[in-house]
Design a protein around this motif. Structure first.
Motif, PDB file in Angstrom:
ATOM      1  N   ALA A   1     -31.712  50.895  26.326  1.00  0.00           N
ATOM      2  CA  ALA A   1     -31.081  49.903  26.952  1.00  0.00           C
ATOM      3  C   ALA A   1     -29.792  49.181  26.758  1.00  0.00           C
ATOM      4  CB  ALA A   1     -31.937  48.562  27.672  1.00  0.00           C
TER       5      ALA A   1
ATOM      6  N   ASP B   1     -35.985  47.834  27.269  1.00  0.00           N
ATOM      7  CA  ASP B   1     -36.724  47.038  28.806  1.00  0.00           C
ATOM      8  C   ASP B   1     -38.507  47.503  28.357  1.00  0.00           C
ATOM      9  OD1 ASP B   1     -34.857  45.985  30.956  1.00  0.00           O
ATOM     10  OD2 ASP B   1     -33.883  48.002  31.008  1.00  0.00           O
TER      11      ASP B   1
ATOM     12  N   LEU C   1     -36.335  43.281  25.957  1.00  0.00           N
ATOM     13  CA  LEU C   1     -36.232  42.599  27.324  1.00  0.00           C
ATOM     14  C   LEU C   1     -36.916  42.397  27.989  1.00  0.00           C
ATOM     15  CD1 LEU C   1     -32.726  45.100  27.852  1.00  0.00           C
ATOM     16  CD2 LEU C   1     -32.985  42.912  26.769  1.00  0.00           C
TER      17      LEU C   1
ATOM     18  N   ARG D   1     -38.205  42.241  43.106  1.00  0.00           N
ATOM     19  CA  ARG D   1     -38.640  42.366  41.919  1.00  0.00           C
ATOM     20  C   ARG D   1     -39.459  41.451  41.824  1.00  0.00           C
ATOM     21  NH1 ARG D   1     -33.074  42.517  37.781  1.00  0.00           N
ATOM     22  NH2 ARG D   1     -35.093  43.616  36.575  1.00  0.00           N
TER      23      ARG D   1
ATOM     24  N   LYS E   1     -35.482  36.210  30.977  1.00  0.00           N
ATOM     25  CA  LYS E   1     -34.522  36.338  32.327  1.00  0.00           C
ATOM     26  C   LYS E   1     -34.703  36.119  33.401  1.00  0.00           C
ATOM     27  CE  LYS E   1     -35.718  40.859  32.048  1.00  0.00           C
ATOM     28  NZ  LYS E   1     -35.404  42.252  31.810  1.00  0.00           N
ATOM     29  N   HIS E   2     -34.011  36.342  34.250  1.00  0.00           N
ATOM     30  CA  HIS E   2     -32.464  36.312  34.612  1.00  0.00           C
ATOM     31  C   HIS E   2     -32.023  35.289  35.123  1.00  0.00           C
ATOM     32  CE1 HIS E   2     -34.903  39.944  35.746  1.00  0.00           C
ATOM     33  NE2 HIS E   2     -33.519  40.630  35.275  1.00  0.00           N
TER      34      HIS E   2
ATOM     35  N   MET F   1     -31.217  36.058  28.511  1.00  0.00           N
ATOM     36  CA  MET F   1     -29.761  36.933  29.624  1.00  0.00           C
ATOM     37  C   MET F   1     -29.859  36.531  31.082  1.00  0.00           C
ATOM     38  SD  MET F   1     -31.263  40.449  31.375  1.00  0.00           S
ATOM     39  CE  MET F   1     -32.144  41.424  30.069  1.00  0.00           C
TER      40      MET F   1
ATOM     41  N   TYR G   1     -27.061  37.906  37.569  1.00  0.00           N
ATOM     42  CA  TYR G   1     -25.427  39.004  37.995  1.00  0.00           C
ATOM     43  C   TYR G   1     -25.236  37.856  39.093  1.00  0.00           C
ATOM     44  CZ  TYR G   1     -27.840  43.698  36.634  1.00  0.00           C
ATOM     45  OH  TYR G   1     -27.703  44.661  36.073  1.00  0.00           O
TER      46      TYR G   1
ATOM     47  N   TRP H   1     -26.803  43.636  32.136  1.00  0.00           N
ATOM     48  CA  TRP H   1     -26.447  44.378  32.861  1.00  0.00           C
ATOM     49  C   TRP H   1     -25.076  45.124  33.438  1.00  0.00           C
ATOM     50  CZ3 TRP H   1     -29.033  43.673  28.645  1.00  0.00           C
ATOM     51  CH2 TRP H   1     -29.433  44.747  27.908  1.00  0.00           C
TER      52      TRP H   1
ATOM     53  N   SER I   1     -35.874  49.296  36.255  1.00  0.00           N
ATOM     54  CA  SER I   1     -34.940  49.619  34.572  1.00  0.00           C
ATOM     55  C   SER I   1     -37.071  48.970  34.169  1.00  0.00           C
ATOM     56  CB  SER I   1     -34.422  47.909  34.225  1.00  0.00           C
ATOM     57  OG  SER I   1     -34.685  46.951  34.538  1.00  0.00           O
TER      58      SER I   1
ATOM     59  N   GLU J   1     -36.569  47.608  41.697  1.00  0.00           N
ATOM     60  CA  GLU J   1     -35.048  46.629  41.202  1.00  0.00           C
ATOM     61  C   GLU J   1     -34.101  46.492  41.928  1.00  0.00           C
ATOM     62  OE1 GLU J   1     -34.198  46.912  36.933  1.00  0.00           O
ATOM     63  OE2 GLU J   1     -32.304  45.947  37.455  1.00  0.00           O
TER      64      GLU J   1
END
Ligand code: BGC
Length: 939
Positions: free
Chosen positions: A281, A299, A354, A368, A401-402, A445, A448, A481, A607, A683
């Protein structure tokens, strides 16, 4: 650095006998020392205030007490001492689950950077950070054979001290210097990496009375002077912050900016990999001039991925999905899984994994969910925290994360999660907070999505105020990402590193645009150094400099073992009418139907998919979609083959289930039919509904009609509607069970292993029971456009079972539900409260005929009028032989008793009348105890 001279302070504070021991050479020739006070046992008359006053004056870095008997019916007086001092309290024992325990207690003034605990419960280590150095402290060495491995894995060059009975030989094998041995009352202390070491026998006043003293030993260990010459950051005797500071001071501007953005480790548009990238990644080139290693990140949370099989010859263990680990309700399982992934990452040349996915499940349709750990902040926080700790025990940095509230995938790149501050603090953010406390991830992390209108990676409140200031997170924030939308704005809000911006963002904001912002004074130079310093201190803290990865074959058998233990403890027996399971010897003819159970078990897409394993890749190629977020992958672990291996005496056939009538005919001819039902999820896309796809409901109904002895094994992202429930006597939820799924499921169906999983989520009857029955834009090619916002204020902090309790809804299966092939009884529940410590103890008895494990759960019913009606406050998994009874101890996490006061920025317990419930599931209390709590702020 400390300025106080320890030996002087000591003389002033303790007037009683102070005699030098056999070990004592000249006193430490440094004012910078690490001090440990050890006691043989807890003084019977310990007055916390009197002892605390002496220790405070001395600033003793650590206190260890041996032979402590921790009783279920009272709070340990040493806990009171720790509270009075503001020290950390650790109890180390061989059997953490038992209520009546003997072990050692360690109180530490210094922050704990890392610790063992679950791997070798009787052999503990703590890495303590005094602001400049890191010291590894080993508190007991009952298991001398395990000592060398533990020392090598945990020490990382730090000066170390070993307290406890162990032979000089064992200590030498573990790397300690035998010339530094002090023999005191048959106990040995060893130290290594210090410049000097002295041991003094002292007397500690234990209360105000005339005779109140106890014998203790004070070790004073002088730090060696820094070494390292021209490269002081390579001095392993300094802690990570000091090393990073020295290094940043030597970096050029270009070298600093190089640290601030990674490249896509798989190359741009199918082009060549960035030079030096291992192939995954993310990749940040190193700086050979200064010895800075490259950052290679892979990942993800269910194993080390190898996208497209690009790294020829590499493979990894495909672990069961997140909810499977969470269903174990067993921190040891989570730690072992994390350690497996961390080890395999390191062996495949990665120094960052990750992993650490801890978003709460607010909706079973979130695509997810299979990466996460359920709906409850305590359960998810503890289990993911342990998994992170496991990853990082292998010298690999883990993310968490996230961050935050990326709880749906639909329009994840722009939707705004709308939620009030108190509600987010008591739900998703509490899960992150607990995971950080336990796991101490090196990196977070940012997500989004937007949160109340602001992007996760531009969120000053989340990254600066909460994460870095309030939670004192010393690590670095990396973006998801494609999650960055600005340079200076993001950097000032707390983002430290942009991920793969050249591929996924509109610009590499953390290169040219940020350089201009720093040059123009918009972003202060100090912030630039802070960003770089956070990345480097994390790399130092986790061994990236001192123990760089070595490419070597992974231990496949060890990986299989960890994966299978997880399926076995993490699959949930939802229903077992008339004890149809386990399959008895009288069951001679079995038909297995559907789910490609002849070939393998399904996994989640995106991922995190671990497609390359020791058993090869996809067992069922060609299932749609075959491109992102696919391909759909079935891990080569055939339940059919595994069941045949378990039951060579039986005839076991397979039919694929595409033809319902043919499947029903085969079922009618068998003693038992087992239908495997799968639901693929991935995902970047949510599930359109809660139903099994591809006509599988009709298949199950048809089979159950033909043979009332039908078992359904579900391999799903999470809860699905069960319209055929009344016709099917047994259901096993296996989630996505990973590379040993077939073997694990077969062991559970035959009773070789007794199921002990409990649901980490509420299982709704259907979507009408959810806070948002209808959501626009779900699934592939949705009819309606997704909305700009998702209103999480509907349920607020009342996620999952709390929502069901608040609304008076009855789910299909409650959070915490799970059956066993044996039964458990609870007796003599006792709840003690001391300040904000609520401790329950109870006798758990296995009243059935086979061994098994139970998970007694502790819930708190809040006073009338509270915004949240009920909360999980503690749990404990316990294994028992038939007829065996064990008194167990469950200590409540104080924050789960409290509410977040947004004005004071504090967790506060409201005074009032509560009820503690000991339960088999959120809606199944077995015993209740009223509890009065005084108003107080959680420390
Ligand atoms: C995912 C992250 C993942 C990253 C790198 C993103 O799409 O959301 O979880 O770590 O890609 O592959």
């Amino acid at each position: 650095m400390k300025t106080i001279s320890k030996p002087l302070a000591l003389t002033a504070a303790i007037a009683l006998s102070l005699s030098a021991s056999a070990w004592a050479a000249a006193p430490a020739a440094t004012t910078d020392a690490f001090t440990v006070l050890t006691l043989e046992q807890t003084p019977g008359d310990l007055d916390a205030t009197v002892v605390a006053a002496q220790l405070e004056h001395l600033q003793v870095d650590a206190v260890t007490v041996r032979n402590v008997e921790r009783r279920a019916d009272r709070v340990d007086p040493l806990q009171g001492l720790a509270d009075a001092l503001g020290y950390h309290y650790r109890f180390v024992t061989a059997d953490p689950a038992a209520a009546q325990q003997t072990g050692s207690v360690v109180l530490t003034r210094l922050p704990i950077e890392a610790e063992s605990g679950t791997e070798q419960p009787s052999l503990n280590y703590l890495r303590l950070n005094d602001g400049r150095h890191v010291v590894a402290l080993y508190t007991s060495a009952a298991d001398a054979a395990a000592l060398p491995t533990l020392v090598t894995r945990s020490r990382l060059g730090a000066p170390a001290v070993l307290l406890g009975a162990v032979s000089a030989d064992a200590a030498t094998t573990a790397g300690f210097d035998p010339s530094r041995v002090a023999l005191e009352a048959n106990e040995s202390y060893f130290s290594d990496g210090f410049q000097s070491a002295t041991s003094s026998a002292i007397k500690l006043r234990t209360h105000d009375g005339k005779k109140g003293t106890t014998a203790a030993t004070l070790l004073t260990l002088g730090y060696a002077a820094p070494v390292g010459g021209d490269t002081p950051w390579m001095d392993t005797g300094l802690n990570a912050d000091a090393r990073a500071k020295a290094l940043v001071a030597r970096m050029t501007v270009d070298e600093k900016f190089q640290m601030l953005h990674s490249y896509f480790g798989l190359g741009k548009d199918g082009g060549p990999l960035p030079e030096g990238a291992v192939g995954s990644a993310g990749f940040v080139p190193g700086v050979p001039r200064l010895g800075i290693p490259a950052q290679q990140s892979a990942d993800a949370g269910v194993g080390v991925t190898n996208p497209g099989g690009l790294r020829k010859g590499d493979h990894a263990t495909a672990m069961p999905s997140g909810p499977s680990t969470a269903s174990s309700w067993n921190p040891d399982i989570a730690f072992a899984g994390g350690a497996t992934m961390g080890r395999e990452a390191w062996q495949q040349r990665f120094n960052i994994l990750l992993a650490g996915s801890v978003n709460l499940q607010r909706d079973p349709r979130n695509g997810r969910n299979f990466e996460y750990a359920g709906e409850d902040p305590l359960l998810a926080g503890v289990l993911v925290g342990e998994s992170i700790r496991g990853v990082q025990s292998q010298h690999v940095i883990s993310t968490m994360k996230h961050f935050a509230l990326n709880d749906m995938e639909t329009s994840r790149n722009f939707h705004s999660a709308e939620i009030g501050e108190q509600a987010m603090r008591e739900s998703d953010l509490l899960a992150f907070e607990i995971a950080i406390d336990i796991g101490k991830p090196g990196s977070a992390m940012c997500s989004y999505n937007r949160i109340n209108g602001t992007y996760g990676c531009e969120h000053d409140y989340l990254m600066n105020e909460v994460l870095k200031q309030e939670w004192k997170f010393p690590g670095f924030v990396m973006s998801d990402w494609g999650g960055v939308h600005s340079g200076s704005k993001a950097a000032l809000a707390g983002l430290d590193q942009q991920s793969a911006g050249e591929v996924f963002d509109k610009a590499v904001y953390f290169d040219e645009p940020l350089r201009l912002a720093v040059a123009g004074g918009v972003v202060p130079q100090a912030r630039l150094d802070d960003m770089v310093g956070r990345i480097l201190r994390t790399m130092f803290a986790h061994g990236n400099f001192d123990l760089p990865p070595v490419h070597e074959p992974i231990d496949d058998e060890a990986g299989f073992h960890a994966a299978q233990r997880t399926v076995e403890e993490g699959s949930v027996l939802l229903r077992n009418a008339d004890d149809l399971l386990p399959l008895g010897k009288d069951v001679q003819r079995i038909v297995i139907i559907g789910g490609h159970a002849d070939k393998g078990v399904i996994g989640g897409g995106g991922s995190s998919m671990v497609g390359w394993t020791a058993r090869g890749t996809n067992a069922v190629p060609g299932v749609m979609p075959t491109t992102w977020p696919g391909p759909v992958i079935f891990h080569p672990s055939s339940p059919l083959e595994a069941l045949r291996a378990e039951r060579p005496d039986a005839r076991i056939d397979y039919v694929d289930g595409r033809d319902v009538a043919a499947a029903a005919r085969a079922a009618a001819a068998a003693d038992v039919a087992i239908v495997f039902a799968t639901q693929w999820s991935a995902e970047s896309v949510d599930l359109p509904h809660m139903q099994l796809p591809d006509n599988q409901d009709a298949l199950i109904a048809g089979v159950a009609k033909a043979n009332p002895k039908t078992v359904v094994v579900l391999e799903t992202n999470g809860p699905v509607e069960l319209p055929w429930l009344q016709q099917v006597p047994a259901i096993l939820q296996a989630w996505y069970p990973g590379i040993r799924g077939g073997e694990g499921i077969a062991a559970l169906l035959t009773g070789k292993v007794n199921p002990s999983g409990r649901l980490p989520v509420t299982w709704p009857v259907d979507v009408s029971q959810l806070p948002r029955p209808h959501v626009n834009g779900l699934g592939f090619n949705p009819k309606n456009k997704p909305d700009d916002t998702i209103d999480y204020d509907i349920e607020g902090a009342n996620v999952g079972y709390k929502w069901f309790a608040a609304k008076g809804l009855t789910p299909q299966y409650a959070f915490g539900h799970g059956l066993s092939y044996t039964r458990f009884g609870y007796d003599n529940l006792q709840v003690v409260v001391e300040g904000q410590r609520v401790v329950a103890s109870v006798d758990v008895r296995n009243t059935g005929k086979v061994a098994g494990a139970d998970v007694p759960q502790l819930y708190l019913q809040l006073p009338q009028g509270s915004t949240t009606p009920i909360r999980l406050i503690g749990f404990q998994k316990v294994s028992l032989q038939p007829g065996e009874s064990r008194r167990i101890r469950i200590e409540a996490e104080p924050k789960t008793l409290a509410s977040f006061d947004t004005a004071a920025k504090q967790w506060k317990i409201a005074g009032g009348q509560y009820e503690v419930q000991l339960s088999r599931a959120a809606n199944a209390p077995v015993q209740r105890v009223p509890l009065e709590l005084a108003e107080q702020v959680v420390r």
